[in-house]
Design a protein around this motif. Structure first.
Motif, PDB file in Angstrom:
ATOM      1  N   THR A 108      17.292 -15.141  -4.094  1.00 31.72           N
ATOM      2  CA  THR A 108      16.000 -14.732  -4.641  1.00 31.72           C
ATOM      3  C   THR A 108      14.936 -14.481  -3.577  1.00 31.72           C
ATOM      4  N   HIS A 109      15.303 -14.559  -2.302  1.00 31.32           N
ATOM      5  CA  HIS A 109      14.355 -14.333  -1.205  1.00 31.32           C
ATOM      6  C   HIS A 109      14.953 -13.311  -0.239  1.00 31.32           C
ATOM      7  N   ALA A 110      14.295 -12.202  -0.078  1.00 32.01           N
ATOM      8  CA  ALA A 110      14.766 -11.156   0.844  1.00 32.01           C
ATOM      9  C   ALA A 110      13.823 -11.053   2.030  1.00 32.01           C
ATOM     10  N   VAL A 111      14.405 -10.896   3.195  1.00 31.91           N
ATOM     11  CA  VAL A 111      13.659 -10.604   4.412  1.00 31.91           C
ATOM     12  C   VAL A 111      14.001  -9.164   4.768  1.00 31.91           C
ATOM     13  N   LEU A 112      12.995  -8.314   4.826  1.00 25.60           N
ATOM     14  CA  LEU A 112      13.183  -6.895   5.110  1.00 25.60           C
ATOM     15  C   LEU A 112      12.639  -6.595   6.500  1.00 25.60           C
ATOM     16  N   ASP A 113      13.509  -6.149   7.376  1.00 24.09           N
ATOM     17  CA  ASP A 113      13.120  -5.832   8.757  1.00 24.09           C
ATOM     18  C   ASP A 113      13.104  -4.318   8.912  1.00 24.09           C
ATOM     19  N   PHE A 114      11.897  -3.752   9.039  1.00 22.82           N
ATOM     20  CA  PHE A 114      11.704  -2.308   9.118  1.00 22.82           C
ATOM     21  C   PHE A 114      11.631  -1.845  10.565  1.00 22.82           C
ATOM     22  N   PRO A 115      12.429  -0.839  10.946  1.00 24.01           N
ATOM     23  CA  PRO A 115      12.242  -0.233  12.261  1.00 24.01           C
ATOM     24  C   PRO A 115      11.061   0.735  12.203  1.00 24.01           C
ATOM     25  N   LEU A 116      10.183   0.633  13.163  1.00 22.40           N
ATOM     26  CA  LEU A 116       9.010   1.507  13.218  1.00 22.40           C
ATOM     27  C   LEU A 116       8.981   2.146  14.592  1.00 22.40           C
ATOM     28  N   SER A 117       9.076   3.486  14.636  1.00 25.33           N
ATOM     29  CA  SER A 117       9.147   4.185  15.921  1.00 25.33           C
ATOM     30  C   SER A 117       7.778   4.544  16.490  1.00 25.33           C
ATOM     31  N   ALA A 118       6.766   4.680  15.627  1.00 27.63           N
ATOM     32  CA  ALA A 118       5.420   5.051  16.081  1.00 27.63           C
ATOM     33  C   ALA A 118       4.422   4.590  15.018  1.00 27.63           C
ATOM     34  N   PRO A 119       3.171   4.382  15.410  1.00 27.00           N
ATOM     35  CA  PRO A 119       2.178   4.003  14.402  1.00 27.00           C
ATOM     36  C   PRO A 119       2.071   5.096  13.329  1.00 27.00           C
ATOM     37  N   PRO A 120       2.235   4.716  12.068  1.00 31.42           N
ATOM     38  CA  PRO A 120       2.193   5.738  11.017  1.00 31.42           C
ATOM     39  C   PRO A 120       0.769   6.144  10.657  1.00 31.42           C
ATOM     40  N   ASP A 121       0.653   7.346  10.160  1.00 25.16           N
ATOM     41  CA  ASP A 121      -0.627   7.842   9.663  1.00 25.16           C
ATOM     42  C   ASP A 121      -0.642   7.568   8.161  1.00 25.16           C
ATOM     43  N   LEU A 122      -1.165   6.406   7.797  1.00 23.43           N
ATOM     44  CA  LEU A 122      -1.121   5.953   6.412  1.00 23.43           C
ATOM     45  C   LEU A 122      -2.426   5.228   6.098  1.00 23.43           C
ATOM     46  N   SER A 123      -3.007   5.525   4.967  1.00 18.28           N
ATOM     47  CA  SER A 123      -4.249   4.855   4.577  1.00 18.28           C
ATOM     48  C   SER A 123      -3.946   3.435   4.106  1.00 18.28           C
ATOM     49  N   ALA A 124      -4.957   2.617   4.033  1.00 17.79           N
ATOM     50  CA  ALA A 124      -4.797   1.241   3.548  1.00 17.79           C
ATOM     51  C   ALA A 124      -4.301   1.245   2.109  1.00 17.79           C
ATOM     52  N   GLU A 125      -4.796   2.153   1.297  1.00 14.43           N
ATOM     53  CA  GLU A 125      -4.374   2.222  -0.104  1.00 14.43           C
ATOM     54  C   GLU A 125      -2.893   2.618  -0.200  1.00 14.43           C
ATOM     55  N   ALA A 126      -2.468   3.602   0.599  1.00 13.79           N
ATOM     56  CA  ALA A 126      -1.066   4.032   0.586  1.00 13.79           C
ATOM     57  C   ALA A 126      -0.150   2.925   1.102  1.00 13.79           C
ATOM     58  N   GLU A 127      -0.615   2.166   2.084  1.00 14.46           N
ATOM     59  CA  GLU A 127       0.167   1.048   2.608  1.00 14.46           C
ATOM     60  C   GLU A 127       0.326  -0.040   1.543  1.00 14.46           C
ATOM     61  N   ALA A 128      -0.752  -0.352   0.833  1.00 15.03           N
ATOM     62  CA  ALA A 128      -0.684  -1.347  -0.245  1.00 15.03           C
ATOM     63  C   ALA A 128       0.256  -0.875  -1.357  1.00 15.03           C
ATOM     64  N   GLN A 129       0.237   0.411  -1.658  1.00 16.79           N
ATOM     65  CA  GLN A 129       1.130   0.953  -2.680  1.00 16.79           C
ATOM     66  C   GLN A 129       2.587   0.883  -2.226  1.00 16.79           C
ATOM     67  N   LEU A 130       2.843   1.137  -0.954  1.00 12.97           N
ATOM     68  CA  LEU A 130       4.196   1.041  -0.426  1.00 12.97           C
ATOM     69  C   LEU A 130       4.709  -0.398  -0.525  1.00 12.97           C
ATOM     70  N   ILE A 131       3.888  -1.357  -0.155  1.00 11.53           N
ATOM     71  CA  ILE A 131       4.292  -2.767  -0.240  1.00 11.53           C
ATOM     72  C   ILE A 131       4.551  -3.145  -1.701  1.00 11.53           C
ATOM     73  N   ALA A 132       3.700  -2.707  -2.600  1.00  7.52           N
ATOM     74  CA  ALA A 132       3.903  -3.003  -4.026  1.00  7.52           C
ATOM     75  C   ALA A 132       5.194  -2.357  -4.520  1.00  7.52           C
ATOM     76  N   SER A 133       5.487  -1.150  -4.074  1.00  3.91           N
ATOM     77  CA  SER A 133       6.732  -0.477  -4.465  1.00  3.91           C
ATOM     78  C   SER A 133       7.946  -1.269  -3.970  1.00  3.91           C
ATOM     79  N   LEU A 134       7.885  -1.736  -2.732  1.00  3.33           N
ATOM     80  CA  LEU A 134       8.987  -2.529  -2.173  1.00  3.33           C
ATOM     81  C   LEU A 134       9.195  -3.811  -2.969  1.00  3.33           C
ATOM     82  N   ARG A 135       8.117  -4.530  -3.225  1.00  6.26           N
ATOM     83  CA  ARG A 135       8.224  -5.802  -3.933  1.00  6.26           C
ATOM     84  C   ARG A 135       8.707  -5.609  -5.378  1.00  6.26           C
ATOM     85  N   ARG A 136       8.214  -4.598  -6.060  1.00  9.94           N
ATOM     86  CA  ARG A 136       8.617  -4.379  -7.455  1.00  9.94           C
ATOM     87  C   ARG A 136      10.048  -3.865  -7.560  1.00  9.94           C
TER      88      ARG A 136
END
Length: 179
Positions: A108-136
């Motif tokens: 019931t506990h997942a650790v997700l390790d994301f590879p990030l190659s460069a700082p993304p161009d993403l707004s705070a709202e889009a980042e929060a939506q991405l995290i919510a999408s991952l969790r849901r």
């Protein structure tokens, strides 16, 4: 001094020569070939996964059929790869952010390790939506708790805007990996 007799010397030399020829021409018994062990992956089994995309106007769901192997976390990893492909098409997943490696310390506990190659161009709202999408999406797979890592580390913010938990706490029984 006695001279060697030609006949016994010749016979001795012929016997010696015949032995050498027999030795050279004889082949050792063939070695049995090493046993062949086929490396066969466990068969993939299909499953239905629900992808959850969170947008400014609400939640969008998509059900997809995926293939997964029986390793711990493989089903969630396949689901998150599908979520990444879906959200990238919609502009909700930055190009520089790869699909995560999935670790399941407990089911019931997942650790997700994301590879990030460069700082993304993403707004705070889009980042929060991405995290919510991952969790849901993970919740649809039975995961109640998700820990996010970037390049193997627990950063203060996920992609520069949304703050994450200060410390990574794993259960004492270890981490099981699935990809």
């Amino acid at each position: 001094m006695t001279r060697p007799q030609p006949l016994p010397t010749l016979l001795g030399a012929l016997v010696l020569l015949a032995g050498i020829v027999a030795f050279v021409r004889s082949s050792p018994p063939p070695l049995a070939p090493p046993p062949q062990v086929p490396l066969v992956a466990a068969p993939a089994s299909p499953f239905e996964a629900t992808l959850v995309g969170v947008t400014a106007t609400g939640e969008v769901r998509e059900t997809v059929s995926l293939q997964s192997y029986p390793e711990p976390g493989a089903q969630l990893a396949a689901t998150l790869r599908a979520l990444r492909a879906w959200l990238r098409d919609e502009g909700g997943w930055p190009e520089a952010l790869g699909a995560p490696r999935v670790f399941l310390p407990v089911p019931t506990h997942a650790v997700l390790d994301f590879p990030l190659s460069a700082p993304p161009d993403l707004s705070a709202e889009a980042e929060a939506q991405l995290i919510a999408s991952l969790r849901r999406t993970a919740a649809r797979q039975g995961v109640r708790e998700v820990t996010l890592l970037v390049n193997g580390r627990a950063p203060a913010t996920f992609l520069g805007h949304v703050a994450l938990a200060d410390a990574l706490e794993l259960p004492p029984d270890g981490v099981q990996r699935g990809e």
